[in-house]
Design a protein around this motif. Sequence first.
Motif, PDB file in Angstrom:
ATOM      1  N   PRO A 259       0.797  -1.255   0.030  1.00 39.88           N
ATOM      2  CA  PRO A 259      -0.079  -0.160   0.190  1.00 39.88           C
ATOM      3  C   PRO A 259       0.666   1.412  -0.023  1.00 39.88           C
ATOM      4  CG  PRO A 259      -0.152  -0.855   1.957  1.00 39.88           C
ATOM      5  CD  PRO A 259       0.591  -2.042   1.194  1.00 39.88           C
ATOM      6  N   GLY A 260       1.975   1.343   0.402  1.00 38.56           N
ATOM      7  CA  GLY A 260       2.751   2.322   0.615  1.00 38.56           C
ATOM      8  C   GLY A 260       2.761   3.005   1.924  1.00 38.56           C
ATOM      9  N   GLY A 261       3.680   4.026   2.017  1.00 38.00           N
ATOM     10  CA  GLY A 261       3.386   4.930   3.577  1.00 38.00           C
ATOM     11  C   GLY A 261       2.343   5.634   3.367  1.00 38.00           C
ATOM     12  N   GLU A 262       1.760   5.560   4.574  1.00 38.32           N
ATOM     13  CA  GLU A 262       0.532   6.561   5.107  1.00 38.32           C
ATOM     14  C   GLU A 262       1.236   7.962   4.937  1.00 38.32           C
ATOM     15  OE1 GLU A 262      -2.581   6.692   5.612  1.00 38.32           O
ATOM     16  OE2 GLU A 262      -2.868   4.592   5.686  1.00 38.32           O
ATOM     17  N   GLY A 263       0.170   8.783   4.141  1.00 39.46           N
ATOM     18  CA  GLY A 263       0.373  10.167   3.885  1.00 39.46           C
ATOM     19  C   GLY A 263       1.424  10.687   2.990  1.00 39.46           C
ATOM     20  N   ASN A 264       1.867   9.608   2.271  1.00 34.74           N
ATOM     21  CA  ASN A 264       3.044   9.544   1.233  1.00 34.74           C
ATOM     22  C   ASN A 264       2.883   8.694   0.000  1.00 34.74           C
ATOM     23  OD1 ASN A 264       5.489  10.498   0.309  1.00 34.74           O
ATOM     24  ND2 ASN A 264       6.814   9.303   1.647  1.00 34.74           N
ATOM     25  N   SER A 265       3.611   7.910  -0.111  1.00 41.79           N
ATOM     26  CA  SER A 265       3.206   6.863  -1.468  1.00 41.79           C
ATOM     27  C   SER A 265       2.056   6.047  -1.300  1.00 41.79           C
ATOM     28  CB  SER A 265       4.711   5.979  -1.320  1.00 41.79           C
ATOM     29  OG  SER A 265       4.980   5.204  -0.167  1.00 41.79           O
ATOM     30  N   CYS A 266       1.398   6.351  -0.237  1.00 40.51           N
ATOM     31  CA  CYS A 266       0.093   5.524  -0.495  1.00 40.51           C
ATOM     32  C   CYS A 266      -0.845   6.201  -1.186  1.00 40.51           C
ATOM     33  CB  CYS A 266      -0.479   5.604   1.091  1.00 40.51           C
ATOM     34  SG  CYS A 266      -1.252   6.920   1.620  1.00 40.51           S
ATOM     35  N   CYS A 267      -0.560   7.475  -1.326  1.00 38.90           N
ATOM     36  CA  CYS A 267      -1.627   8.367  -2.105  1.00 38.90           C
ATOM     37  C   CYS A 267      -1.085   9.472  -2.764  1.00 38.90           C
ATOM     38  CB  CYS A 267      -2.364   9.138  -0.772  1.00 38.90           C
ATOM     39  SG  CYS A 267      -2.939   7.718   0.502  1.00 38.90           S
ATOM     40  N   ASN A 268       0.080   9.504  -3.140  1.00 36.46           N
ATOM     41  CA  ASN A 268       0.702  10.457  -3.844  1.00 36.46           C
ATOM     42  C   ASN A 268       0.801  10.237  -5.382  1.00 36.46           C
ATOM     43  OD1 ASN A 268       3.089   9.206  -3.570  1.00 36.46           O
ATOM     44  ND2 ASN A 268       4.275  10.935  -2.717  1.00 36.46           N
ATOM     45  N   ASN A 269       2.163  10.784  -6.017  1.00 42.38           N
ATOM     46  CA  ASN A 269       2.115  10.466  -7.342  1.00 42.38           C
ATOM     47  C   ASN A 269       2.606   9.077  -7.404  1.00 42.38           C
ATOM     48  OD1 ASN A 269       5.358  10.469  -7.600  1.00 42.38           O
ATOM     49  ND2 ASN A 269       4.961  11.984  -6.149  1.00 42.38           N
ATOM     50  N   HIS A 270       3.236   8.406  -6.581  1.00 44.11           N
ATOM     51  CA  HIS A 270       3.539   6.895  -6.732  1.00 44.11           C
ATOM     52  C   HIS A 270       2.186   6.055  -6.751  1.00 44.11           C
ATOM     53  CE1 HIS A 270       7.783   7.028  -6.612  1.00 44.11           C
ATOM     54  NE2 HIS A 270       7.851   8.015  -5.826  1.00 44.11           N
ATOM     55  N   PHE A 271       1.516   6.579  -6.090  1.00 45.14           N
ATOM     56  CA  PHE A 271      -0.051   5.793  -6.298  1.00 45.14           C
ATOM     57  C   PHE A 271      -0.601   6.029  -7.641  1.00 45.14           C
ATOM     58  CE2 PHE A 271      -4.842   6.458  -5.244  1.00 45.14           C
ATOM     59  CZ  PHE A 271      -5.161   4.939  -5.855  1.00 45.14           C
ATOM     60  N   TYR A 272      -0.375   7.207  -8.242  1.00 44.91           N
ATOM     61  CA  TYR A 272      -0.804   7.478  -9.660  1.00 44.91           C
ATOM     62  C   TYR A 272      -0.111   6.754 -10.500  1.00 44.91           C
ATOM     63  CZ  TYR A 272      -2.616  11.959  -7.159  1.00 44.91           C
ATOM     64  OH  TYR A 272      -2.926  12.692  -6.178  1.00 44.91           O
ATOM     65  N   ARG A 273       1.138   6.389 -10.167  1.00 44.54           N
ATOM     66  CA  ARG A 273       1.926   5.530 -11.157  1.00 44.54           C
ATOM     67  C   ARG A 273       1.540   4.150 -11.251  1.00 44.54           C
ATOM     68  NH1 ARG A 273       7.441   7.000 -12.376  1.00 44.54           N
ATOM     69  NH2 ARG A 273       8.333   5.357 -11.459  1.00 44.54           N
ATOM     70  N   ARG A 274       1.286   3.732  -9.835  1.00 45.71           N
ATOM     71  CA  ARG A 274       0.666   2.168  -9.584  1.00 45.71           C
ATOM     72  C   ARG A 274      -0.743   2.077 -10.647  1.00 45.71           C
ATOM     73  NH1 ARG A 274       2.655   3.409  -4.742  1.00 45.71           N
ATOM     74  NH2 ARG A 274       0.401   3.270  -3.575  1.00 45.71           N
ATOM     75  N   ALA A 275      -1.545   3.212 -10.323  1.00 47.40           N
ATOM     76  CA  ALA A 275      -2.596   3.187 -11.017  1.00 47.40           C
ATOM     77  C   ALA A 275      -2.608   2.913 -12.476  1.00 47.40           C
ATOM     78  CB  ALA A 275      -3.375   4.431 -10.628  1.00 47.40           C
ATOM     79  N   LEU A 276      -1.512   3.466 -13.110  1.00 44.96           N
ATOM     80  CA  LEU A 276      -1.300   3.519 -14.720  1.00 44.96           C
ATOM     81  C   LEU A 276      -1.060   2.073 -15.144  1.00 44.96           C
ATOM     82  CD1 LEU A 276      -1.097   4.847 -17.207  1.00 44.96           C
ATOM     83  CD2 LEU A 276       1.395   5.540 -16.748  1.00 44.96           C
ATOM     84  N   TYR A 277      -0.192   1.413 -14.314  1.00 46.87           N
ATOM     85  CA  TYR A 277      -0.020  -0.033 -14.634  1.00 46.87           C
ATOM     86  C   TYR A 277      -1.174  -0.680 -14.365  1.00 46.87           C
ATOM     87  CZ  TYR A 277       1.684  -1.586 -10.004  1.00 46.87           C
ATOM     88  OH  TYR A 277       1.657  -1.805  -8.770  1.00 46.87           O
TER      89      TYR A 277
END
Length: 416
Positions: free
Chosen positions: A218-236
Amino acid sequence: MPQARFGLPHLPLAALTLLLAGLANGAGAQEREILTIEEREALDLSDYRVTAPDAGYFDVAARMEELTDTDNAILLQEVDQLAQGPSCQQMMAYEPITTQLRVPGYYPNPEAWELASEPLFQFEDNVSMLAGSFVASGDDYYAECLVSFLDHWAQQEALTDFYYDSVEPQAWFATESMIFAAAMAYASVRPFVDGMQEERERVEAWLNGLAHQHADIPGGEGNSCCNNHFYRRALYASMVGVLTEDNELFRFGVSAIHAALHDMTEEGAFPLEVSRGRRATHYQNYGLLYLITNMQVIARQGYDIFELEVDGRTIHDAIDFLFAILDDPAALGDYAPLEQYTGFLKDPQYFTWMEIYLKRFDDPRVEDFIRRVRPLYNRSAGGYMTLYFMDADAQHHVVLDEEKQETTAFKGLGQE
């Protein structure tokens, strides 16, 4: 005919200040504003499903037909450079990454990060080049080579062993772009490959397994869970979901669009992106790079995602805000200092989303910006995007190299 989309918001920036008020006290303030993982997973996205597994992220056949009739100098140059593509034997010589992937962080040690990332970037360039060569030439050789190349990695179960720790997530970050690079390239050629059924089945099973394995973190709360890295995971997730008719992955990809619009401020800022200090402007654009590209994948499944509105906000508000802070960094308010990093403005890879946007909407700001940096290529987020999306009937001059070195005509942009 593209729709007209331009004009800057003239709203007070008080909401920007209030949104991150109390950040110094921890993540509590963000949790009240940013959609949590639990809230995101609770979204009812059941209406979204894969409807056209071979649609890819653009109409490849139609585009190849357009390219045969174009006299646009930029596009002709792209075609000429790609039509004589790489040797498949040379591509197959690259060894799959099967040992545990571990990558140092970029900001603490950019030199070590770049060295460790070279073979990862090479993979992304390889798959993007094979797809681009197929589109430019129409030669099945490149499409079949791409399937064989990916099958070689699939048979070796490449990229399935990457190191992840919340304080050392860089291999996780690096793998996400490799997945969508492979998926987007594969989506461009699969409908044109006759036979190779076993190879395609292995590639698709590998991509699907990688996507689930990666997205399960899921990534870190308040960070990679929900920021641009989440958008990148969403793309694939969206692209692999389409290719493998996996509605769970596809809806994960769609959830990023809903979450981004929910989290957006009234002015159109992505809070977790513009809270990046001197790189706030860069990260507002970086978020758009993956969101707009993902929206294109989703739109190709028949959804009017570009007009999705959440609490009165659309993706167009985020673009308006980007141009507002490019024009005047003071529009960032209390989010970030006026002395913004502007080096990214000289790197065309960050603006491939603009080709997609202009294909759908008339926007003089975007057109003025993009003509200074074309042709646009991003080795992972779509590849040769000018070749794939630029208006084939447009008559644009080829920008001289020295002109491309200028940042932009926007006022208020100091050099770093």
